[in-house]
Design a protein around this motif. Structure first.
Motif, PDB file in Angstrom:
ATOM      1  N   UNK A 185     -20.177  29.003 -22.708  1.00  0.00           N
ATOM      2  CA  UNK A 185     -20.861  29.901 -21.775  1.00  0.00           C
ATOM      3  C   UNK A 185     -20.339  31.331 -21.920  1.00  0.00           C
ATOM      4  N   UNK A 186     -19.025  31.479 -22.098  1.00  0.00           N
ATOM      5  CA  UNK A 186     -18.440  32.813 -22.242  1.00  0.00           C
ATOM      6  C   UNK A 186     -18.911  33.496 -23.518  1.00  0.00           C
ATOM      7  N   UNK A 187     -19.054  32.736 -24.574  1.00  0.00           N
ATOM      8  CA  UNK A 187     -19.546  33.315 -25.832  1.00  0.00           C
ATOM      9  C   UNK A 187     -20.941  33.893 -25.650  1.00  0.00           C
ATOM     10  N   UNK A 188     -21.838  33.074 -25.129  1.00  0.00           N
ATOM     11  CA  UNK A 188     -23.224  33.526 -24.973  1.00  0.00           C
ATOM     12  C   UNK A 188     -23.332  34.669 -23.966  1.00  0.00           C
ATOM     13  N   UNK A 189     -22.520  34.634 -22.913  1.00  0.00           N
ATOM     14  CA  UNK A 189     -22.509  35.732 -21.942  1.00  0.00           C
ATOM     15  C   UNK A 189     -22.014  37.008 -22.595  1.00  0.00           C
ATOM     16  N   UNK A 190     -21.032  36.875 -23.496  1.00  0.00           N
ATOM     17  CA  UNK A 190     -20.528  38.041 -24.218  1.00  0.00           C
ATOM     18  C   UNK A 190     -21.588  38.654 -25.110  1.00  0.00           C
ATOM     19  N   UNK A 191     -22.338  37.785 -25.810  1.00  0.00           N
ATOM     20  CA  UNK A 191     -23.443  38.275 -26.643  1.00  0.00           C
ATOM     21  C   UNK A 191     -24.425  39.072 -25.798  1.00  0.00           C
ATOM     22  N   UNK A 192     -24.797  38.514 -24.659  1.00  0.00           N
ATOM     23  CA  UNK A 192     -25.775  39.168 -23.783  1.00  0.00           C
ATOM     24  C   UNK A 192     -25.272  40.518 -23.272  1.00  0.00           C
ATOM     25  N   UNK A 193     -23.960  40.614 -23.076  1.00  0.00           N
ATOM     26  CA  UNK A 193     -23.392  41.833 -22.506  1.00  0.00           C
ATOM     27  C   UNK A 193     -23.539  43.038 -23.433  1.00  0.00           C
ATOM     28  N   UNK A 194     -23.422  42.814 -24.745  1.00  0.00           N
ATOM     29  CA  UNK A 194     -23.455  43.954 -25.671  1.00  0.00           C
ATOM     30  C   UNK A 194     -24.738  44.057 -26.489  1.00  0.00           C
ATOM     31  N   UNK A 195     -25.479  42.955 -26.611  1.00  0.00           N
ATOM     32  CA  UNK A 195     -26.690  42.983 -27.423  1.00  0.00           C
ATOM     33  C   UNK A 195     -27.777  43.776 -26.714  1.00  0.00           C
ATOM     34  N   UNK A 196     -28.388  44.679 -27.428  1.00  0.00           N
ATOM     35  CA  UNK A 196     -29.361  45.579 -26.811  1.00  0.00           C
ATOM     36  C   UNK A 196     -30.771  44.993 -26.739  1.00  0.00           C
ATOM     37  N   UNK A 197     -30.985  43.887 -27.412  1.00  0.00           N
ATOM     38  CA  UNK A 197     -32.295  43.247 -27.352  1.00  0.00           C
ATOM     39  C   UNK A 197     -32.356  42.193 -26.253  1.00  0.00           C
ATOM     40  N   UNK A 198     -33.290  41.258 -26.395  1.00  0.00           N
ATOM     41  CA  UNK A 198     -33.447  40.158 -25.446  1.00  0.00           C
ATOM     42  C   UNK A 198     -32.542  38.989 -25.835  1.00  0.00           C
ATOM     43  N   UNK A 199     -31.856  38.430 -24.850  1.00  0.00           N
ATOM     44  CA  UNK A 199     -30.980  37.277 -25.097  1.00  0.00           C
ATOM     45  C   UNK A 199     -31.321  36.166 -24.121  1.00  0.00           C
ATOM     46  N   UNK A 200     -31.419  34.947 -24.621  1.00  0.00           N
ATOM     47  CA  UNK A 200     -31.614  33.787 -23.752  1.00  0.00           C
ATOM     48  C   UNK A 200     -30.807  32.616 -24.281  1.00  0.00           C
ATOM     49  N   UNK A 201     -30.396  31.742 -23.373  1.00  0.00           N
ATOM     50  CA  UNK A 201     -29.661  30.542 -23.741  1.00  0.00           C
ATOM     51  C   UNK A 201     -30.617  29.357 -23.842  1.00  0.00           C
ATOM     52  N   UNK A 202     -30.346  28.497 -24.803  1.00  0.00           N
ATOM     53  CA  UNK A 202     -31.086  27.242 -24.942  1.00  0.00           C
ATOM     54  C   UNK A 202     -30.072  26.107 -24.843  1.00  0.00           C
ATOM     55  N   UNK A 203     -30.221  25.269 -23.813  1.00  0.00           N
ATOM     56  CA  UNK A 203     -29.273  24.185 -23.563  1.00  0.00           C
ATOM     57  C   UNK A 203     -29.776  22.889 -24.189  1.00  0.00           C
ATOM     58  N   UNK A 204     -28.902  22.244 -24.942  1.00  0.00           N
ATOM     59  CA  UNK A 204     -29.244  20.991 -25.599  1.00  0.00           C
ATOM     60  C   UNK A 204     -28.071  20.019 -25.455  1.00  0.00           C
ATOM     61  N   UNK A 205     -28.343  18.754 -25.722  1.00  0.00           N
ATOM     62  CA  UNK A 205     -27.296  17.737 -25.748  1.00  0.00           C
ATOM     63  C   UNK A 205     -26.785  17.637 -27.178  1.00  0.00           C
ATOM     64  N   UNK A 206     -25.612  18.215 -27.417  1.00  0.00           N
ATOM     65  CA  UNK A 206     -25.091  18.287 -28.776  1.00  0.00           C
ATOM     66  C   UNK A 206     -24.713  16.965 -29.391  1.00  0.00           C
ATOM     67  N   UNK A 207     -24.692  15.889 -28.590  1.00  0.00           N
ATOM     68  CA  UNK A 207     -24.360  14.583 -29.143  1.00  0.00           C
ATOM     69  C   UNK A 207     -25.564  13.914 -29.803  1.00  0.00           C
TER      70      UNK A 207
END
Length: 331
Positions: A185-207
């Motif tokens: 979550x912190x990684x994706x939030x960090x991306x969103x904080x500095x990226x000037x375009x549109x950012x969205x998260x996609x949640x999946x079951x990695x197993x």
């Protein structure tokens, strides 16, 4: 972070006692590989350390963490027991078993800090030093850990956002393969904080690798404006490359973490870059820190600051210089 989409059953708490019992009885030399994933590296000294992570069995990322830990244990003469459970409650049970067995030190991950709160307090009450690695850079001090070795995930995410700005990306999809994992979550939030375009998260079951591929393919088909996918593990990046091709999408792929196959994808231009947090180094430093504390009273980072092992960007330019280490299982 977990990097391989594979599910394993919860570890039973008796596993750790059995593994350490084998050590005490002298029934094992080198590394004890069992079907349950427990393993012990026997050193020549009197110190026993338990390394308890949230990694999944068969995950190359955690193989690198473990290899680093075993290298340090062999150097220091430490008897090392490695166990893992991706479920927070299961990991907590393993830590409690280590406490009851009276190990001399515990290294653990804080992917789900709340689940580890009580076990860490119990270890401290028993006089057992605990260090953190990999996950929990924002939680280790509050949890009362002695030291922390890993990547500042928020910082890494912000660096990725800036990198994507330089690459002129416009719409980024950040793939989160484990709900509740504070590092992802912190990684994706960090991306969103500095990226000037549109950012969205996609949640999946990695197993469930097939489900991850299907969901990602469908999302890329649904929205052709997505021109960048950021994954949180090397294997997920390779899945994303295939999903983009299946969806006939022009989206590029970048990722956190790397392995040998991922490096080949970077060199071939299928993955733009990887962010290396150096898992081998995390395992090595965690075990070595406990040995230094027990034998010389040293505290890495002074107990006030984490010891950062990343982020380091690996692009096509750097891939060749890292490839040999990746092949050896140390990067």
């Amino acid at each position: 972070m977990n990097t391989r989409p594979r599910r394993i059953p919860r570890r039973r708490t008796a596993v750790l006692a059995a593994a350490i019992g084998l050590l005490v009885a002298g029934c094992s030399s080198g590394t004890d590989e069992r079907a349950d994933g427990a393993g012990a590296a026997r050193g020549s000294g009197d110190l026993r350390v338990a390394l308890v992570t949230h990694g999944s069995e068969g995950d190359e990322f955690w193989d690198r963490v473990r290899k680093g830990a075993e290298t340090a244990a062999a150097k220091d003469g430490v008897e090392l027991t490695y166990l893992s459970d991706p479920d927070g409650a299961g990991q907590a049970d393993l830590v409690r078993e280590a406490i009851r067995d009276g190990v001399d030190g515990i290294a653990l991950t804080l992917a789900k800090p709340q689940a580890m709160k009580d076990p860490v307090n119990e270890a401290r009450a028993a006089g057992i030093p605990v260090v953190g690695l990999n996950s929990g850079v924002d939680a280790w001090k509050k949890a009362g850990l002695l030291a922390f070795f890993g990547q500042d995930e928020s910082l890494a995410g912000r660096a990725v956002g800036e990198k994507l700005n330089d690459l002129k990306a416009r719409h980024t999809l950040c793939l989160v393969h484990e709900r509740g994992n504070v590092g992802l979550e912190a990684r994706c939030a960090g991306v969103k904080k500095t990226f000037r375009g549109t950012t969205e998260n996609l949640y999946v079951d990695g197993t469930d690798e097939r489900a991850v591929s299907g969901i990602l393919t469908a999302r890329l088909r649904q929205d052709p404006s997505i021109d960048q996918v950021v994954t949180n593990g090397a294997d997920f990046a390779l899945t994303a490359v295939d999903a983009a091709a299946e969806a006939d999408s022009d989206a590029d792929v970048a990722t956190f973490d790397l392995n040998e196959e991922l490096l080949d994808a970077v060199r071939g231009g299928n993955v733009r870059f990887a962010v290396d947090q150096q898992p081998y180094l995390q395992g090595y430093l965690a075990v070595d820190a406990l040995w230094l504390y027990r034998t010389n009273g040293n505290v890495s980072g002074g107990g006030a600051a984490p010891v950062l092992t990343g982020p380091a960007f690996v692009t096509k330019t750097e891939a060749d210089s890292v490839a040999g280490f990746a092949a050896a299982g140390t990067r």
